[in-house]
Design a protein around this motif. Sequence first.
Motif, short mmCIF file in Angstrom:
data_model
loop_
_atom_site.label_atom_id
_atom_site.label_comp_id
_atom_site.label_asym_id
_atom_site.label_seq_id
_atom_site.Cartn_x
_atom_site.Cartn_y
_atom_site.Cartn_z
N GLN A 265 0.82 -1.10 0.05
CA GLN A 265 0.11 0.06 0.15
C GLN A 265 0.74 1.35 -0.05
OE1 GLN A 265 -3.78 -0.04 0.41
NE2 GLN A 265 -3.36 2.18 -0.11
N VAL A 266 1.90 1.24 0.85
CA VAL A 266 2.74 2.46 0.85
C VAL A 266 3.52 2.48 -0.62
CG1 VAL A 266 5.20 3.31 1.77
CG2 VAL A 266 3.20 2.33 3.37
N HIS A 267 4.08 1.30 -1.01
CA HIS A 267 4.61 1.46 -2.44
C HIS A 267 3.70 2.05 -3.56
CE1 HIS A 267 7.27 -0.46 -5.51
NE2 HIS A 267 6.19 -0.13 -6.12
N GLU A 268 2.52 1.76 -3.46
CA GLU A 268 1.65 1.76 -4.71
C GLU A 268 1.17 3.37 -4.37
OE1 GLU A 268 1.57 0.70 -7.54
OE2 GLU A 268 2.27 -1.45 -6.87
N SER A 269 0.62 3.81 -3.12
CA SER A 269 -0.17 4.98 -2.84
C SER A 269 0.68 6.14 -2.36
CB SER A 269 -1.41 4.72 -2.07
OG SER A 269 -1.10 4.44 -0.90
N CYS A 270 2.10 6.03 -2.03
CA CYS A 270 3.08 6.88 -1.63
C CYS A 270 4.31 6.99 -2.28
CB CYS A 270 3.04 6.55 0.18
SG CYS A 270 4.19 7.92 0.61
N ILE A 307 0.34 9.21 10.97
CA ILE A 307 1.22 8.65 9.78
C ILE A 307 2.67 9.33 9.73
CG2 ILE A 307 1.00 8.41 7.33
CD1 ILE A 307 -0.68 6.39 8.65
N ASN A 308 3.61 8.47 9.79
CA ASN A 308 4.93 9.09 9.49
C ASN A 308 5.50 8.29 8.55
OD1 ASN A 308 5.39 11.56 11.67
ND2 ASN A 308 4.19 9.92 12.81
N ILE A 309 5.96 8.73 7.34
CA ILE A 309 6.44 8.09 6.28
C ILE A 309 7.95 8.68 6.12
CG2 ILE A 309 6.59 7.32 3.76
CD1 ILE A 309 3.36 7.19 4.28
N THR A 310 9.03 7.66 5.86
CA THR A 310 10.30 8.21 5.72
C THR A 310 10.94 7.40 4.49
OG1 THR A 310 10.72 8.39 8.10
CG2 THR A 310 12.45 8.24 6.73
N ALA A 311 11.79 8.14 3.64
CA ALA A 311 12.53 7.76 2.42
C ALA A 311 13.89 7.68 3.08
CB ALA A 311 12.49 8.35 1.29
N ASP A 312 14.58 6.56 3.14
CA ASP A 312 15.93 6.24 3.51
C ASP A 312 16.92 5.11 2.61
OD1 ASP A 312 17.01 3.85 5.39
OD2 ASP A 312 14.76 4.28 5.54
N SER A 313 18.13 5.48 2.41
CA SER A 313 18.75 4.37 2.03
C SER A 313 19.88 3.94 2.98
CB SER A 313 19.29 4.87 0.64
OG SER A 313 20.05 6.28 0.95
N LEU A 314 19.31 3.87 4.21
CA LEU A 314 20.52 3.84 5.36
C LEU A 314 20.15 2.29 6.05
CD1 LEU A 314 20.65 7.16 6.58
CD2 LEU A 314 22.23 6.25 5.08
N ILE A 374 14.82 8.47 -10.99
CA ILE A 374 14.49 8.34 -9.86
C ILE A 374 13.71 6.97 -9.65
CG2 ILE A 374 12.75 9.54 -7.94
CD1 ILE A 374 13.17 12.09 -9.35
N ARG A 375 14.14 6.37 -8.24
CA ARG A 375 13.51 5.27 -8.00
C ARG A 375 13.28 5.36 -6.43
NH1 ARG A 375 12.98 1.17 -11.85
NH2 ARG A 375 11.32 0.83 -10.61
N MET A 376 12.33 4.60 -5.82
CA MET A 376 12.08 4.57 -4.60
C MET A 376 13.50 3.90 -3.91
SD MET A 376 8.29 3.13 -4.17
CE MET A 376 7.51 2.91 -5.67
N THR A 377 13.70 4.26 -2.70
CA THR A 377 14.64 3.72 -1.66
C THR A 377 14.06 2.86 -0.59
OG1 THR A 377 14.62 5.83 -0.50
CG2 THR A 377 16.61 5.47 -1.89
N ASN A 378 14.09 3.15 0.43
CA ASN A 378 13.37 2.29 1.57
C ASN A 378 12.40 3.65 1.95
OD1 ASN A 378 15.09 0.07 1.54
ND2 ASN A 378 16.46 1.34 2.67
N VAL A 379 11.08 3.26 1.57
CA VAL A 379 9.77 4.00 1.88
C VAL A 379 9.17 3.55 2.78
CG1 VAL A 379 8.12 5.70 1.00
CG2 VAL A 379 10.14 5.10 -0.63
#
Length: 497
Positions: A265-270, A307-314, A374-379
Amino acid sequence: RASYFTIKTHPWGVKLMDELLLRALDLAKVKGAVYADIRFVNTTQERLVVRNGVVDTLSNDQSTGFGVRVLVNGSWGFASSQEAKSTEVDRVTDLAVQIANASGLQSKEPVNLGPPVTSRGTYTTPIQVDPFKVSSQQKLQTLLDADRSMASVTGIRSRQGNLVFIREEKTFANTEGAYVEQTIYEAGGGIQATAVGNDEVQRRSYPQMNGRQQGCAGWEYITALDIPGHAEQTATEAVALLTAPHCPINTVTDVIIGGSQLALQVHESCGHPIELDRVLGAEAAYAGTSFLTPDKLNNFNYGSQYINITADSLRHPGLGTFGWDDEGVEAQSTPIVEDGRFVGYLMSRETASSLGLTSNGCVRASSWNRLPMIRMTNVSLEPGTWELDDLIADTEDGLLMETNRSWSIDDRRYNFQFGTEMGYEIKKGKVGRLLRNCTYTGITPEFWNSCDAVCNQNHWVMWGTPNCGKGQPGQIGHTGHGASPARFRKVQVGVLK
């Protein structure tokens, strides 16, 4: 000639590669490029598949090559080759410059990359056991043991198990002085059991949809999944679904969504709508644009206060974890949604500059012969405070849904419908009957605003999505999504059309 970085021995043991890096960057500058970068990539992938007790796939593939990207007169050019020799580097670099010049005939605004990127260093995925040093026999035995357990359950028509291991060795350099070397490991696997009967076909997957969970890790990741230990239960649930009651049709109720389903759900709608190239219209032809337009940044209520959403590559072992992206931008963490408010995008150097920002390192290519995008990291949906048992006990009447079976979402990532492999009734705070063919639907901001509880860190898992499609020509991206179960109020369920 210019010295953009200090030549050193390449991790493959071939100093020639560094000479070729310099050669490409020098030639690009001579031919008029104001910026150029080059990536050498060597990818090794091992796949093992067992179907119905028979070894179906046992492959070990390798792909090696390089890609040159140049910026000439405000426009991009890109070309690539699998031949690592000086004459080919010259040809590819010259072709990239020609493409940039041709692109300039149609470009509306010149590209602005913002501040220079001068990253230096090396990065290797932290692993305990190198999966490529584990024998194929041991790997196959894991799948055969799982298959045997699934076969012991009466009513199973089809069984499948798979393992995949990837090692990507990558060197990046640019004309601004960046020079980084990375080795990224991935490990993944899982099983799927299919039952047929009563005019029904039902399947159960472990650990998640399509029978594969994947992360940046080594063989220890597969050991921790304990695939054989979950095989009998997976098959038993598939058979039970054949006679389970149907999900209530066209009903509005409270829904607790399990972690793996919520990750999708996060992947597709966020995740997709925060890709800034999609927002700006560069991705419209393939998979649509986004409802999260720039006017909504810092000015839009994406979800409830929970709702708290973070994008990280760590964070390990996320599939979006690395040392630097394919523009040499260092791995980092970016808030996307804070207490329900939309505050961030996934950005490249170019798109970030268009908003007066700097890149947060979200550019990757699926191979040496693909242009980085641009690609998703860890969302990830950050954990809340609830224990799952307490959340169920606090739910008077509703459904618990888990493991994706199907999905559909419009080209702006606004209206969606998802189906799950299984569900359960919740009555007076207790889990009741197993349900089959569960679906739910919603509108993205309304759905996330209906969330009133998120489970805590004890239930939070970094799920992997190794099959995200984007781009023309197409690229398959690997992304991570952390999530724990969460409750959503007054959700439309059981929609059949």
